[in-house]
Design a protein around this motif. Structure first.
Motif, PDB file in Angstrom:
ATOM      1  N   ASN A 236       0.859  -1.185   0.000  1.00 39.04           N
ATOM      2  CA  ASN A 236       0.000   0.000   0.000  1.00 39.04           C
ATOM      3  C   ASN A 236       0.900   1.242   0.000  1.00 39.04           C
ATOM      4  N   ASN A 237       0.361   2.350  -0.478  1.00 39.38           N
ATOM      5  CA  ASN A 237       1.082   3.639  -0.493  1.00 39.38           C
ATOM      6  C   ASN A 237       2.356   3.623  -1.323  1.00 39.38           C
ATOM      7  N   LEU A 238       2.493   2.653  -2.212  1.00 37.86           N
ATOM      8  CA  LEU A 238       3.713   2.596  -3.036  1.00 37.86           C
ATOM      9  C   LEU A 238       3.905   3.926  -3.780  1.00 37.86           C
ATOM     10  N   ASN A 243       6.191   6.225   2.863  1.00 39.27           N
ATOM     11  CA  ASN A 243       5.632   4.863   2.767  1.00 39.27           C
ATOM     12  C   ASN A 243       6.525   3.777   3.371  1.00 39.27           C
ATOM     13  N   TYR A 244       7.750   4.126   3.791  1.00 38.70           N
ATOM     14  CA  TYR A 244       8.592   3.072   4.385  1.00 38.70           C
ATOM     15  C   TYR A 244       7.918   2.524   5.646  1.00 38.70           C
ATOM     16  N   GLU A 245       7.108   3.371   6.289  1.00 36.03           N
ATOM     17  CA  GLU A 245       6.404   2.894   7.496  1.00 36.03           C
ATOM     18  C   GLU A 245       5.342   1.868   7.124  1.00 36.03           C
ATOM     19  N   THR A 246       4.636   2.104   6.010  1.00 37.21           N
ATOM     20  CA  THR A 246       3.648   1.125   5.529  1.00 37.21           C
ATOM     21  C   THR A 246       4.353  -0.178   5.171  1.00 37.21           C
ATOM     22  N   CYS A 247       5.529  -0.053   4.552  1.00 37.32           N
ATOM     23  CA  CYS A 247       6.293  -1.242   4.158  1.00 37.32           C
ATOM     24  C   CYS A 247       6.700  -2.032   5.409  1.00 37.32           C
ATOM     25  N   LEU A 248       7.183  -1.319   6.441  1.00 39.70           N
ATOM     26  CA  LEU A 248       7.555  -1.995   7.695  1.00 39.70           C
ATOM     27  C   LEU A 248       6.341  -2.682   8.323  1.00 39.70           C
ATOM     28  N   GLU A 249       5.205  -1.962   8.362  1.00 42.34           N
ATOM     29  CA  GLU A 249       3.971  -2.532   8.923  1.00 42.34           C
ATOM     30  C   GLU A 249       3.552  -3.792   8.160  1.00 42.34           C
ATOM     31  N   THR A 250       3.709  -3.752   6.848  1.00 47.70           N
ATOM     32  CA  THR A 250       3.325  -4.887   6.001  1.00 47.70           C
ATOM     33  C   THR A 250       4.173  -6.116   6.341  1.00 47.70           C
ATOM     34  N   MET A 251       5.471  -5.899   6.475  1.00 48.93           N
ATOM     35  CA  MET A 251       6.364  -7.035   6.798  1.00 48.93           C
ATOM     36  C   MET A 251       6.050  -7.552   8.208  1.00 48.93           C
ATOM     37  N   LYS A 252       5.826  -6.595   9.139  1.00 52.96           N
ATOM     38  CA  LYS A 252       5.549  -6.980  10.529  1.00 52.96           C
ATOM     39  C   LYS A 252       4.254  -7.767  10.660  1.00 52.96           C
ATOM     40  N   CYS A 253       3.261  -7.441   9.828  1.00 56.86           N
ATOM     41  CA  CYS A 253       1.925  -8.008  10.062  1.00 56.86           C
ATOM     42  C   CYS A 253       1.870  -9.515   9.790  1.00 56.86           C
ATOM     43  N   VAL A 254       2.897 -10.069   9.137  1.00 62.78           N
ATOM     44  CA  VAL A 254       2.895 -11.530   8.919  1.00 62.78           C
ATOM     45  C   VAL A 254       4.020 -12.230   9.692  1.00 62.78           C
ATOM     46  N   PHE A 275      10.397   5.078   0.959  1.00 55.31           N
ATOM     47  CA  PHE A 275      10.487   6.542   0.938  1.00 55.31           C
ATOM     48  C   PHE A 275      10.203   7.105   2.331  1.00 55.31           C
ATOM     49  N   LYS A 276      11.076   8.010   2.792  1.00 56.88           N
ATOM     50  CA  LYS A 276      10.831   8.745   4.038  1.00 56.88           C
ATOM     51  C   LYS A 276      10.356  10.156   3.699  1.00 56.88           C
ATOM     52  N   GLY A 277       9.883  10.873   4.706  1.00 59.26           N
ATOM     53  CA  GLY A 277       9.441  12.255   4.487  1.00 59.26           C
ATOM     54  C   GLY A 277       7.938  12.353   4.456  1.00 59.26           C
ATOM     55  N   SER A 278       7.420  13.594   4.603  1.00 55.59           N
ATOM     56  CA  SER A 278       5.968  13.738   4.654  1.00 55.59           C
ATOM     57  C   SER A 278       5.399  14.246   3.332  1.00 55.59           C
ATOM     58  N   ASP A 279       6.240  14.779   2.451  1.00 55.67           N
ATOM     59  CA  ASP A 279       5.794  15.188   1.108  1.00 55.67           C
ATOM     60  C   ASP A 279       7.020  15.192   0.187  1.00 55.67           C
ATOM     61  N   PHE A 283      10.962  14.578   1.095  1.00 54.55           N
ATOM     62  CA  PHE A 283      11.214  13.203   0.660  1.00 54.55           C
ATOM     63  C   PHE A 283      12.690  12.823   0.821  1.00 54.55           C
ATOM     64  N   GLU A 284      12.961  11.655   1.379  1.00 53.54           N
ATOM     65  CA  GLU A 284      14.337  11.143   1.442  1.00 53.54           C
ATOM     66  C   GLU A 284      14.321   9.619   1.587  1.00 53.54           C
ATOM     67  N   SER A 285      15.507   9.045   1.634  1.00 53.83           N
ATOM     68  CA  SER A 285      15.620   7.584   1.639  1.00 53.83           C
ATOM     69  C   SER A 285      15.223   6.966   2.982  1.00 53.83           C
ATOM     70  N   GLY A 286      14.439   5.896   2.905  1.00 52.19           N
ATOM     71  CA  GLY A 286      14.141   5.115   4.103  1.00 52.19           C
ATOM     72  C   GLY A 286      14.821   3.749   4.032  1.00 52.19           C
ATOM     73  N   ALA A 287      15.831   3.645   3.168  1.00 56.46           N
ATOM     74  CA  ALA A 287      16.473   2.347   2.921  1.00 56.46           C
ATOM     75  C   ALA A 287      17.119   1.772   4.183  1.00 56.46           C
TER      76      ALA A 287
END
Ligand SMILES: [Zn+2]
Length: 565
Positions: A236-238, A243-254, A275-279, A283-287
């Protein structure tokens, strides 16, 4: 040619822990064998060359209605890159969306022998298989899009995992599918009403279910059906800052669904979800955060989705994301809603070195590939053609293997992106062994293709030979030499036949199509009458016409799995 001996090459076969050993590889009747007894055989002298299993691409959009619509949308993509007819090959066109034959030839020239089409709308499966059948040189499979299909959402919303599993099993058989694909789960159903979901706990309109429940539900379905690959997830939020937070949540949820340190989720084209940042201003790297999580967990695999600075065509089932991209780029746009199942969007796109966002995306992909320590957890892709056409793989190989190659590109990127990039702090350079994992062994293992990605007896004789001597060439300094070698394989061998020599196609072959056939118990077959009613109520096609017949698929190769449903 039934028998072939590849002599004296430097063999890289990570699934058997073989690292640059000088050895012979014997082939008989399309399979790797221990040895060949006396008698006539063809011999390849691979002295001073690298021998690897054939390349495996876990995620590349090469066939189907979305790819074909992209071809129609972009006549300007055709004339830039023409594949002339030769004695052995057919003509073709297309740089970012090549025609079917051209796709097969170009993969084979780079030593690739297996490619996965990761986004098949079930309703369009016939078209997907028509194009896959038309794509020569490689074995292939397709992942049906299932995360927004009504017949998945309904049972999952009621917690009826076994009913969802019965439907998924039926779909795999009916569409000749290989793995469960999730794209912006819940968001595509919402897009039917011009909406999207904001995070994994948002509610999907009309279904009262959340993306978290869809992801967990399909992960359980995947386990119940014993499918060879894990769930394959486009988050979601790709493509959105933060969106790195959504990505973390996605991995955590399983996390809790994993057993025995085995992966249960594949996060695809992870770059677009880091992606980090609010707009876009912040925007910056969440790698770093994503890599930290992946490094400390064993239930996740990923692929990169590496950006290359070039003109390409973005295409995804993520309709709402493509709408955003259309608004950002003001370019041409195709939007599609596939009845009860999924959506799609296509937007031409140019990644520019001068753009802060694009240069940061370029950096994020490489940061992920280099900061995720275990190459079995991250595979090389460009999400072809989304972050770049697959023909750029040799260039990406040099970025992975050479800090110097990275620096050459880095010098020319946007200044602000340079200052914020993590790349200058990273010294890691892939070895050929690690490269063999990230481009074939890891991908084959993740896909559960047990006869691919390795060279032990019984494996498919899909082999790539590259003219580069690892004892004499230092990829860190001589990266151009490495790029040339991986661009044009010295030999590509498909099912025991030499199909490419010195980067040219010498023998066109068809390849096979893999799909999974889960066995359903008698009582579960009762899904059929209910589905027939649903087809009458909701679909524009009849039930009987939906099912892809076996003769519609090239050299069909079904993998039977025993289920507990
Ligand atoms: Zn994709």
């Amino acid at each position: 040619m039934a028998r072939l001996l590849i002599k004296n090459g430097f063999v890289y076969d990570p699934l058997n822990k073989i690292n640059a050993e000088r050895m012979d590889i014997a082939v008989k009747d399309g399979k790797i064998v221990d040895t060949l007894d006396k008698g006539s055989k063809k011999t390849i002298d691979a002295s001073g060359m690298i021998v690897m299993p054939g390349g495996v691409d876990i995620h590349s959009h090469i066939a189907g209605p979305k790819v074909n619509a992209g071809r129609l949308l972009r006549p300007e993509d055709h004339y830039k890159d023409v594949e002339p007819k030769t004695e052995k090959t057919r003509a073709g066109v297309g740089r970012s969306i090549p025609s079917t034959f051209t796709t097969g030839y170009r993969y084979a020239r780079m030593g690739y022998t297996t490619v996965m089409e990761p986004a098949m709308p079930p309703l369009m499966a016939r078209h997907v298989h028509e194009e896959l059948t038309d794509t020569p040189m490689i074995d292939k499979a397709a992942f049906p899009l299932l995360s927004d299909c009504w017949f998945v959402l309904e049972p999952l919303q009621k917690g009826m995992i076994e009913d969802a599993a019965a439907y998924v099993a039926w779909t795999m058989k009916a569409t000749k599918g290989y793995a469960i694909k999730l794209v912006n789960p819940g968001g595509l159903e919402a897009w039917g009403f011009g909406r999207n979901v904001r995070n994994i706990d948002d509610t999907v309109p009309n279904f009262g279910i959340t993306p978290r429940e869809i992801i967990q539900g399909l992960c359980k379905v995947n386990q119940l059906l014993h499918l060879p690959h894990t769930i394959h997830v486009h988050t979601n939020n790709l493509g959105k800052p933060g969106n790195y937070e959504t990505c973390l949540e996605t991995m955590k949820c399983v996390e809790n669904l994993a057993h025995d340190n085995k992966p249960v989720i594949h996060i695809t084209h992870c770059q677009f979800s880091s992606f980090k940042g609010s707009d876009w201003r912040t925007f910056e790297s969440g790698a770093e955060e994503i890599a930290k999580y992946v490094n400390s967990h064993s239930h996740v695999t990923t692929d990169i989705g590496q950006v290359v600075f070039t003109d390409t065509t973005t295409m995804t089932a993520d309709g709402p994301f493509q709408f955003i991209l259309y608004q950002l780029s003001h370019n041409k746009w195709i939007n599609n809603d596939v009845e009860t199942e999924t959506t799609a969007g296509i937007v031409p796109f140019k990644y520019k070195r001068s753009s802060y966002a694009h240069a940061t995306q370029w950096s994020i992909g490489l940061e992920l590939a280099l900061l995720i320590e275990d190459p079995w957890k991250i595979y090389m892709t460009t999400d072809h053609p989304n972050a770049a056409p697959f023909i750029f793989y040799p260039k990406i190989i040099t970025w992975l293997m050479s800090k110097k190659a990275r620096e050459r590109t880095f010098r020319k990127i946007n200044e602000r992106a340079k200052h914020r990039s993590l790349l200058p702090t990273i010294d890691r350079e892939y070895t050929f062994y690690e490269l063999a994992i990230a481009t074939r062994a890891g991908q084959a293992r993740s896909l559960g293709l047990s006869a691919k990605g390795h060279l032990s007896p019984g494996a498919d004789a899909d082999i790539a030979i590259y003219d580069v001597n690892p004892e004499q060439i230092d990829p860190s300094r001589q990266f151009r030499r490495v790029r040339r070698a991986f661009k044009k394989a010295a030999y590509t061998i498909k099912d025991g036949q030499i199909v490419v020599k010195d980067g040219e196609i010498v023998k066109p072959v068809e390849g096979r199509t893999f799909w999974v056939e889960p066995e359903l118990s008698e009582s579960r077959m009762e899904i059929t009458p209910r589905l027939m009613k649903a087809f009458e109520d909701y679909y524009t096609v009849q039930y009987e016409n939906y099912i892809v017949p076996e003769h519609h698929v090239t050299n069909p190769h079904s993998i039977q799995v025993k289920t507990e449903v």
